[in-house]
Scaffold this motif. Structure first.
Motif, short mmCIF file in Angstrom:
data_model
loop_
_atom_site.label_atom_id
_atom_site.label_comp_id
_atom_site.label_asym_id
_atom_site.label_seq_id
_atom_site.Cartn_x
_atom_site.Cartn_y
_atom_site.Cartn_z
N GLU A 13 0.82 -1.22 0.00
CA GLU A 13 0.00 0.00 0.00
C GLU A 13 0.85 1.27 0.00
OE1 GLU A 13 -2.94 1.20 -1.13
OE2 GLU A 13 -4.08 0.04 0.32
N THR A 14 1.97 1.27 0.71
CA THR A 14 2.84 2.46 0.75
C THR A 14 3.55 2.63 -0.59
OG1 THR A 14 3.12 2.22 3.12
CG2 THR A 14 4.78 3.53 1.95
N LEU A 15 4.22 1.55 -1.04
CA LEU A 15 4.92 1.59 -2.34
C LEU A 15 4.08 0.94 -3.44
CD1 LEU A 15 8.54 0.53 -1.24
CD2 LEU A 15 7.60 2.86 -1.46
N LEU A 16 3.41 -0.16 -3.08
CA LEU A 16 2.72 -0.97 -4.09
C LEU A 16 1.22 -0.72 -4.09
CD1 LEU A 16 4.56 -4.39 -3.54
CD2 LEU A 16 5.17 -2.47 -5.06
N ASP A 17 0.65 -0.72 -5.28
CA ASP A 17 -0.78 -0.53 -5.48
C ASP A 17 -1.49 -1.89 -5.32
OD1 ASP A 17 -3.32 -0.20 -6.46
OD2 ASP A 17 -2.71 0.88 -8.28
N LEU A 18 -2.34 -2.01 -4.30
CA LEU A 18 -2.96 -3.30 -3.97
C LEU A 18 -4.20 -3.62 -4.79
CD1 LEU A 18 -2.74 -3.43 -0.03
CD2 LEU A 18 -1.01 -4.02 -1.71
N THR A 19 -4.54 -2.78 -5.77
CA THR A 19 -5.81 -2.96 -6.49
C THR A 19 -6.02 -4.38 -7.01
OG1 THR A 19 -5.76 -0.62 -7.12
CG2 THR A 19 -7.26 -2.04 -8.35
N LYS A 20 -4.99 -4.95 -7.63
CA LYS A 20 -5.13 -6.31 -8.21
C LYS A 20 -5.43 -7.35 -7.12
CE LYS A 20 -1.85 -8.13 -10.66
NZ LYS A 20 -0.45 -8.29 -11.15
N LEU A 21 -4.77 -7.19 -5.97
CA LEU A 21 -5.01 -8.11 -4.85
C LEU A 21 -6.44 -7.93 -4.32
CD1 LEU A 21 -4.01 -10.10 -2.66
CD2 LEU A 21 -3.25 -8.10 -1.35
N LYS A 22 -6.86 -6.67 -4.17
CA LYS A 22 -8.20 -6.40 -3.65
C LYS A 22 -9.29 -6.96 -4.56
CE LYS A 22 -6.90 -2.31 -0.97
NZ LYS A 22 -6.93 -0.83 -0.87
N LYS A 88 -2.46 -14.77 -4.33
CA LYS A 88 -1.24 -14.80 -5.14
C LYS A 88 -0.87 -13.48 -5.81
CE LYS A 88 1.37 -18.27 -7.53
NZ LYS A 88 1.39 -19.28 -8.59
N PRO A 89 -1.85 -12.66 -6.22
CA PRO A 89 -1.48 -11.37 -6.85
C PRO A 89 -0.61 -10.47 -5.97
CG PRO A 89 -3.80 -11.85 -7.26
CD PRO A 89 -3.31 -12.91 -6.30
N ILE A 90 -0.50 -10.74 -4.66
CA ILE A 90 0.33 -9.88 -3.81
C ILE A 90 1.80 -9.91 -4.25
CG2 ILE A 90 1.02 -11.53 -1.97
CD1 ILE A 90 0.36 -9.25 0.06
N ARG A 91 2.18 -10.97 -4.96
CA ARG A 91 3.59 -11.10 -5.37
C ARG A 91 3.95 -10.25 -6.59
NH1 ARG A 91 6.18 -16.14 -3.53
NH2 ARG A 91 4.83 -17.07 -1.96
N SER A 92 2.98 -9.77 -7.30
CA SER A 92 3.29 -9.07 -8.57
C SER A 92 2.48 -7.78 -8.71
CB SER A 92 2.99 -10.00 -9.75
OG SER A 92 1.67 -10.50 -9.67
N LEU A 93 2.49 -6.98 -7.66
CA LEU A 93 1.76 -5.72 -7.69
C LEU A 93 2.62 -4.61 -8.30
CD1 LEU A 93 0.39 -5.91 -4.04
CD2 LEU A 93 -0.93 -6.32 -6.13
N PRO A 94 2.00 -3.69 -9.06
CA PRO A 94 2.77 -2.55 -9.58
C PRO A 94 2.99 -1.49 -8.49
CG PRO A 94 0.48 -2.33 -10.21
CD PRO A 94 0.58 -3.64 -9.45
N ALA A 95 4.01 -0.67 -8.66
CA ALA A 95 4.20 0.46 -7.75
C ALA A 95 3.11 1.51 -8.02
CB ALA A 95 5.57 1.07 -7.98
N HIS A 96 2.77 2.28 -6.99
CA HIS A 96 1.91 3.45 -7.22
C HIS A 96 2.63 4.38 -8.21
CE1 HIS A 96 -1.30 2.82 -4.32
NE2 HIS A 96 -0.42 2.50 -3.38
#
Lengths: 228, 228
Positions: A13-22, A88-96
């Motif tokens: 959440e701070t560096l990575l955008d969690l949208t895909k995980l959510k 599993k998507p938590i492993r490949s999240l894009p940066a904000h």
């Protein structure tokens, strides 16, 4: 405020955008997006339940158990294997979007930068590689090595000692109120990033920096360094 | 399984029916009932955030701060005073329908019974009086006196020492998976009451008793005592 000697960065959440995980979690919970926050908060609660019981399970195990517990309360039954697949998507999240530019500027201004996350060591490395952020950090610390979850006071003191500096020379940068509260109570400075649906802990001292994205935090820190 | 020498009872949800409180919270959150669970879980998370930071605020303060934080994430702005008013029904909740009969039977069978709650000392006393349950307990313990929240291991050890028994002779009775997990990890026996929307912590050992209401738990304990 003195410029901090070491900057510690929370990752999720701070560096990575969690949208895909959510999205993946919402789908597993019948499409109800309000339950995604309930799952995430339950995972954080149970990470601390584990810590105050003097036990340790990795964040993926606690995340999957929490997802199964929340799902069961709403009539969705998931196996451990299914729950882990959902996460599993938590492993490949894009940066904000602003994160790379912010980290580049801080790096160019010679800040020492360390990732400090509740993710397991293995997941943290995959996350930083996949988001193309690994090159910015002087060190990467997973709480796995401390055996306790943030925001336990011992985690911040352990992180400061790994960096060979006093807690008072450290700044925690995070989009979570609990992370900033724990860091400040451990003697760190704090920079809160008020991303959507994130609030400061109202009973904790105010952080030195309170901004809406990481680029603003970086610019404040760089200006501070050059004003000395 | 040996009969426990002392029974410790959680109060909120375990003995008391939270429906009135949940209605009040739902109303403050725009009528969205899914957010009530998010508030309650956030309050529990932040009680532990406070504990692992070596701080203490009472449960009412943390509950109100958590309500304001959850509300703000959904566009509802509450003052501290307004949040505390929303939570006021916690002081006058009725017991779940089977609770008085269950406690009476346990009392008649000479079990030593102690309330052990995250509520403040003052609120606990009001709660037990208002629900007409005070007469059943040999002692009433609020975590306020321990300075840490359940399920911190120290709370259970403190409670056992107040009762002058070993943890192994104690049983925690609770409708919350985290309370039972923490108690078992502290060396207690556990009885989980699977009330609606309550799940055991899937990474913790199974409790000795797992039933759907307190009367069933009481009957199991009484049968165990008479089988010796």
């Amino acid at each position: 405020m003195r410029p901090p000697k070491v900057l510690f960065f929370d990752v999720n959440e701070t560096l990575l955008d969690l949208t895909k995980l959510k999205q993946s979690v919402a789908e597993a919970l019948g499409g109800n997006e309000d339950l995604v926050s309930l799952w995430f908060t339950t995972m954080l609660q149970y990470s601390l339940v584990t810590t105050v019981s003097h036990k340790y399970y990795n964040f993926g195990e606690i995340g999957a158990a929490s997802l199964r517990m929340v799902a069961a309360n709403y009539g969705h039954h998931l196996s451990d294997e299914e729950a882990k697949k959902v996460l599993k998507p938590i492993r490949s999240l894009p940066a904000h979007p602003e994160v790379k530019e912010a980290l580049s500027r801080l790096k160019a201004n010679e800040f020492k930068m360390i990732a400090l996350t509740n993710s397991s060591d293995e997941v943290m490395r995959e996350q930083l590689e996949n988001a193309d952020l690994a090159q910015f950090f002087d060190d990467n610390l997973s709480v796995e090595k401390a055996g306790k979850y943030k925001p336990h006071r011992d985690v911040y003191h352990w992180a400061a000692s790994k960096a060979q500096v006093d807690p008072a020379d450290c700044m925690m940068i995070a989009a979570h109120g609990w992370d900033i509260a724990g860091a400040i109570w451990a003697g760190f400075m704090g920079a809160f990033i008020a991303r959507p649906e994130q609030q400061r802990y109202l009973l904790a001292p105010k952080p030195e920096i309170d901004e809406t994205d990481l680029l603003k935090v970086a610019n404040t820190l760089i200006a501070l360094k050059h004003s000395r």
